[in-house]
Scaffold this motif. Structure first.
Motif, PDB file in Angstrom:
ATOM      1  N   GLU A   1      -4.672   2.853   4.803  1.00  0.00           N
ATOM      2  CA  GLU A   1      -4.578   3.494   4.231  1.00  0.00           C
ATOM      3  C   GLU A   1      -4.578   4.853   3.772  1.00  0.00           C
ATOM      4  O   GLU A   1      -3.538   5.778   2.930  1.00  0.00           O
ATOM      5  N   GLU A   2      -3.866   5.159   5.270  1.00  0.00           N
ATOM      6  CA  GLU A   2      -2.287   6.263   5.665  1.00  0.00           C
ATOM      7  C   GLU A   2      -1.386   5.725   5.472  1.00  0.00           C
ATOM      8  O   GLU A   2      -0.783   6.647   4.352  1.00  0.00           O
ATOM      9  N   GLU A   3      -0.878   4.641   5.429  1.00  0.00           N
ATOM     10  CA  GLU A   3       0.407   3.874   5.386  1.00  0.00           C
ATOM     11  C   GLU A   3       0.123   3.746   4.071  1.00  0.00           C
ATOM     12  O   GLU A   3       1.290   3.723   3.277  1.00  0.00           O
ATOM     13  N   LYS A   4      -0.807   3.328   2.785  1.00  0.00           N
ATOM     14  CA  LYS A   4      -0.719   3.162   1.801  1.00  0.00           C
ATOM     15  C   LYS A   4       0.063   4.157   0.941  1.00  0.00           C
ATOM     16  O   LYS A   4       0.634   4.874  -0.222  1.00  0.00           O
ATOM     17  N   VAL A   5      -0.100   5.644   1.190  1.00  0.00           N
ATOM     18  CA  VAL A   5      -0.639   7.184   0.935  1.00  0.00           C
ATOM     19  C   VAL A   5       0.523   7.648   1.665  1.00  0.00           C
ATOM     20  O   VAL A   5       1.863   7.950   0.954  1.00  0.00           O
ATOM     21  N   MET A   6       1.309   7.588   2.720  1.00  0.00           N
ATOM     22  CA  MET A   6       2.660   7.293   3.173  1.00  0.00           C
ATOM     23  C   MET A   6       3.597   7.234   2.465  1.00  0.00           C
ATOM     24  O   MET A   6       4.942   7.543   2.099  1.00  0.00           O
ATOM     25  N   PHE A   7       3.844   5.538   1.920  1.00  0.00           N
ATOM     26  CA  PHE A   7       4.520   4.693   1.849  1.00  0.00           C
ATOM     27  C   PHE A   7       4.903   4.581  -0.128  1.00  0.00           C
ATOM     28  O   PHE A   7       6.152   4.575  -0.334  1.00  0.00           O
ATOM     29  N   GLY A   8       3.492   4.800  -0.424  1.00  0.00           N
ATOM     30  CA  GLY A   8       3.476   6.052  -1.074  1.00  0.00           C
ATOM     31  C   GLY A   8       4.424   6.591  -2.039  1.00  0.00           C
ATOM     32  O   GLY A   8       5.245   7.129  -3.128  1.00  0.00           O
ATOM     33  N   LEU A   9       3.848   8.001  -1.150  1.00  0.00           N
ATOM     34  CA  LEU A   9       4.728   8.718  -1.578  1.00  0.00           C
ATOM     35  C   LEU A   9       6.652   8.751  -1.029  1.00  0.00           C
ATOM     36  O   LEU A   9       7.432   9.208  -1.610  1.00  0.00           O
ATOM     37  N   GLN A  10       6.305   8.696   0.034  1.00  0.00           N
ATOM     38  CA  GLN A  10       8.180   7.991   0.520  1.00  0.00           C
ATOM     39  C   GLN A  10       8.986   7.528  -0.895  1.00  0.00           C
ATOM     40  O   GLN A  10       9.750   7.526  -1.026  1.00  0.00           O
ATOM     41  N   LYS A  11       8.379   6.454  -1.132  1.00  0.00           N
ATOM     42  CA  LYS A  11       8.813   5.389  -2.609  1.00  0.00           C
ATOM     43  C   LYS A  11       8.918   6.052  -3.655  1.00  0.00           C
ATOM     44  O   LYS A  11      10.083   6.120  -4.195  1.00  0.00           O
ATOM     45  N   GLU A  12       8.538   6.884  -3.394  1.00  0.00           N
ATOM     46  CA  GLU A  12       7.694   7.953  -5.134  1.00  0.00           C
ATOM     47  C   GLU A  12       9.374   8.829  -4.970  1.00  0.00           C
ATOM     48  O   GLU A  12      10.205   8.878  -6.172  1.00  0.00           O
TER      49      GLU A  12
ATOM     50  N   ALA B   1      13.750  16.135  -1.913  1.00  0.00           N
ATOM     51  CA  ALA B   1      11.760  16.153  -1.245  1.00  0.00           C
ATOM     52  C   ALA B   1      11.143  17.683  -0.683  1.00  0.00           C
ATOM     53  O   ALA B   1      10.875  17.285  -1.012  1.00  0.00           O
ATOM     54  N   ALA B   2      11.901  18.348  -0.492  1.00  0.00           N
ATOM     55  CA  ALA B   2      11.327  19.300  -0.128  1.00  0.00           C
ATOM     56  C   ALA B   2      11.109  20.182  -1.624  1.00  0.00           C
ATOM     57  O   ALA B   2       9.411  20.899  -1.528  1.00  0.00           O
ATOM     58  N   ASP B   3      11.549  20.137  -2.175  1.00  0.00           N
ATOM     59  CA  ASP B   3      11.923  21.190  -3.813  1.00  0.00           C
ATOM     60  C   ASP B   3      10.844  19.869  -4.245  1.00  0.00           C
ATOM     61  O   ASP B   3       9.327  20.228  -5.044  1.00  0.00           O
ATOM     62  N   TYR B   4      10.433  18.285  -4.413  1.00  0.00           N
ATOM     63  CA  TYR B   4       9.482  17.446  -4.710  1.00  0.00           C
ATOM     64  C   TYR B   4       8.370  17.313  -4.288  1.00  0.00           C
ATOM     65  O   TYR B   4       7.345  18.052  -5.024  1.00  0.00           O
ATOM     66  N   LEU B   5       7.849  17.681  -3.130  1.00  0.00           N
ATOM     67  CA  LEU B   5       7.111  18.214  -1.821  1.00  0.00           C
ATOM     68  C   LEU B   5       6.208  19.501  -1.946  1.00  0.00           C
ATOM     69  O   LEU B   5       5.386  20.233  -1.483  1.00  0.00           O
ATOM     70  N   LYS B   6       7.082  20.522  -3.015  1.00  0.00           N
ATOM     71  CA  LYS B   6       6.960  21.999  -2.814  1.00  0.00           C
ATOM     72  C   LYS B   6       6.185  22.528  -1.081  1.00  0.00           C
ATOM     73  O   LYS B   6       5.670  23.208  -1.631  1.00  0.00           O
TER      74      LYS B   6
ATOM     75  N   LEU C   1      10.739  13.171   6.935  1.00  0.00           N
ATOM     76  CA  LEU C   1      10.365  14.134   7.098  1.00  0.00           C
ATOM     77  C   LEU C   1       8.327  14.521   6.603  1.00  0.00           C
ATOM     78  O   LEU C   1       7.678  15.432   6.973  1.00  0.00           O
ATOM     79  N   LEU C   2       8.369  13.143   6.631  1.00  0.00           N
ATOM     80  CA  LEU C   2       6.785  13.566   6.256  1.00  0.00           C
ATOM     81  C   LEU C   2       6.020  13.078   7.078  1.00  0.00           C
ATOM     82  O   LEU C   2       4.635  13.485   7.144  1.00  0.00           O
ATOM     83  N   HIS C   3       6.785  12.727   8.255  1.00  0.00           N
ATOM     84  CA  HIS C   3       5.649  12.156   9.251  1.00  0.00           C
ATOM     85  C   HIS C   3       5.423  14.107  10.240  1.00  0.00           C
ATOM     86  O   HIS C   3       4.667  14.605  10.437  1.00  0.00           O
TER      87      HIS C   3
ATOM     88  N   ASP D   1      23.456   3.764   2.868  1.00  0.00           N
ATOM     89  CA  ASP D   1      22.938   5.937   1.897  1.00  0.00           C
ATOM     90  C   ASP D   1      21.488   5.361   1.759  1.00  0.00           C
ATOM     91  O   ASP D   1      20.634   6.108   2.134  1.00  0.00           O
ATOM     92  N   ARG D   2      20.527   3.685   1.226  1.00  0.00           N
ATOM     93  CA  ARG D   2      19.204   3.852   1.360  1.00  0.00           C
ATOM     94  C   ARG D   2      18.632   3.545   2.659  1.00  0.00           C
ATOM     95  O   ARG D   2      17.492   4.476   2.439  1.00  0.00           O
ATOM     96  N   GLU D   3      19.129   3.046   3.119  1.00  0.00           N
ATOM     97  CA  GLU D   3      18.377   3.477   4.790  1.00  0.00           C
ATOM     98  C   GLU D   3      18.670   4.906   5.826  1.00  0.00           C
ATOM     99  O   GLU D   3      17.512   5.224   5.804  1.00  0.00           O
ATOM    100  N   LEU D   4      19.602   5.802   5.220  1.00  0.00           N
ATOM    101  CA  LEU D   4      19.457   7.140   5.781  1.00  0.00           C
ATOM    102  C   LEU D   4      18.880   7.863   4.687  1.00  0.00           C
ATOM    103  O   LEU D   4      18.020   8.725   5.643  1.00  0.00           O
ATOM    104  N   GLY D   5      18.694   7.740   3.557  1.00  0.00           N
ATOM    105  CA  GLY D   5      17.809   8.007   2.881  1.00  0.00           C
ATOM    106  C   GLY D   5      16.557   8.453   2.831  1.00  0.00           C
ATOM    107  O   GLY D   5      15.316   8.827   3.397  1.00  0.00           O
ATOM    108  N   PHE D   6      15.818   7.119   2.703  1.00  0.00           N
ATOM    109  CA  PHE D   6      14.726   6.338   3.612  1.00  0.00           C
ATOM    110  C   PHE D   6      14.273   6.613   5.093  1.00  0.00           C
ATOM    111  O   PHE D   6      13.135   7.254   5.030  1.00  0.00           O
TER     112      PHE D   6
END
Length: 160
Positions: A140-151, A30-35, A128-130, A117-122
């Motif tokens: 609107e915040e939820e849409k952005v955060m959850f979208g990035l999380q899923k990505e 995620a750190a690499d993905y989020l630069k 991290l996003l928080h 594994d999926r739950e711990l990763g989630f």
């Protein structure tokens, strides 16, 4: 290359080494993905429902167990003074702390019908996003955060 310096603490002393490694791997991904810049630090503590309930009660006035809590070092709360951190070469950026209830993670994995594994990763990516300032209090915040999380989770290979 590791972008994050992560202190991983298993207070339960029950979490399998490969689960702890998974959390480190997905956070590095995620750190690499989020630069994120190199020399970024955070801690992840794995605990049980009772300990996270106490933390939730003491710091959030919610007397109940929860799945993940993040304490962002750079977070600006209402009435707090903003602190500007200089990002000098060689000086780490310390994001803060993520606390995950492994008990709640196992319960939610069973409830949602996916792997631990999926739950711990989630929960790790969510925390991290928080720490990076994302929130989900408003639609609107939820849409952005959850979208990035899923990505991030999908790119890593931890689909639901």
């Amino acid at each position: 290359m590791k972008l994050l310096e992560i202190d991983l603490i298993d207070e339960t002393e029950e979490l399998a080494t490969e689960k702890i490694q998974l959390v480190e791997d997905i956070l590095q991904f995620a750190a690499d993905y989020l630069k994120l810049p190199p020399d970024t630090e955070l801690s992840v503590t794995f605990t049980d429902n009772e300990n996270i309930r106490v933390i939730n009660r003491d710091y959030r006035d919610k007397d109940q167990a929860t799945d993940v809590i993040s304490f962002a070092l750079e977070e600006i709360g209402e009435g707090e003074t903003e602190i500007h951190y200089e990002t000098e070469d060689g000086v780490p950026r310390i994001l803060g702390d993520i606390i995950i209830s492994t008990e709640r993670a196992a319960e939610q994995a069973a409830d949602y019908g996916h792997s631990l594994d999926r739950e711990l990763g989630f929960l790790a990516v969510h925390g991290l996003l928080h720490l990076l300032g994302y929130d989900h209090m408003q639609p609107e915040e939820e849409k952005v955060m959850f979208g990035l999380q899923k990505e991030v989770l999908d790119a890593y290979g931890l689909q639901r």
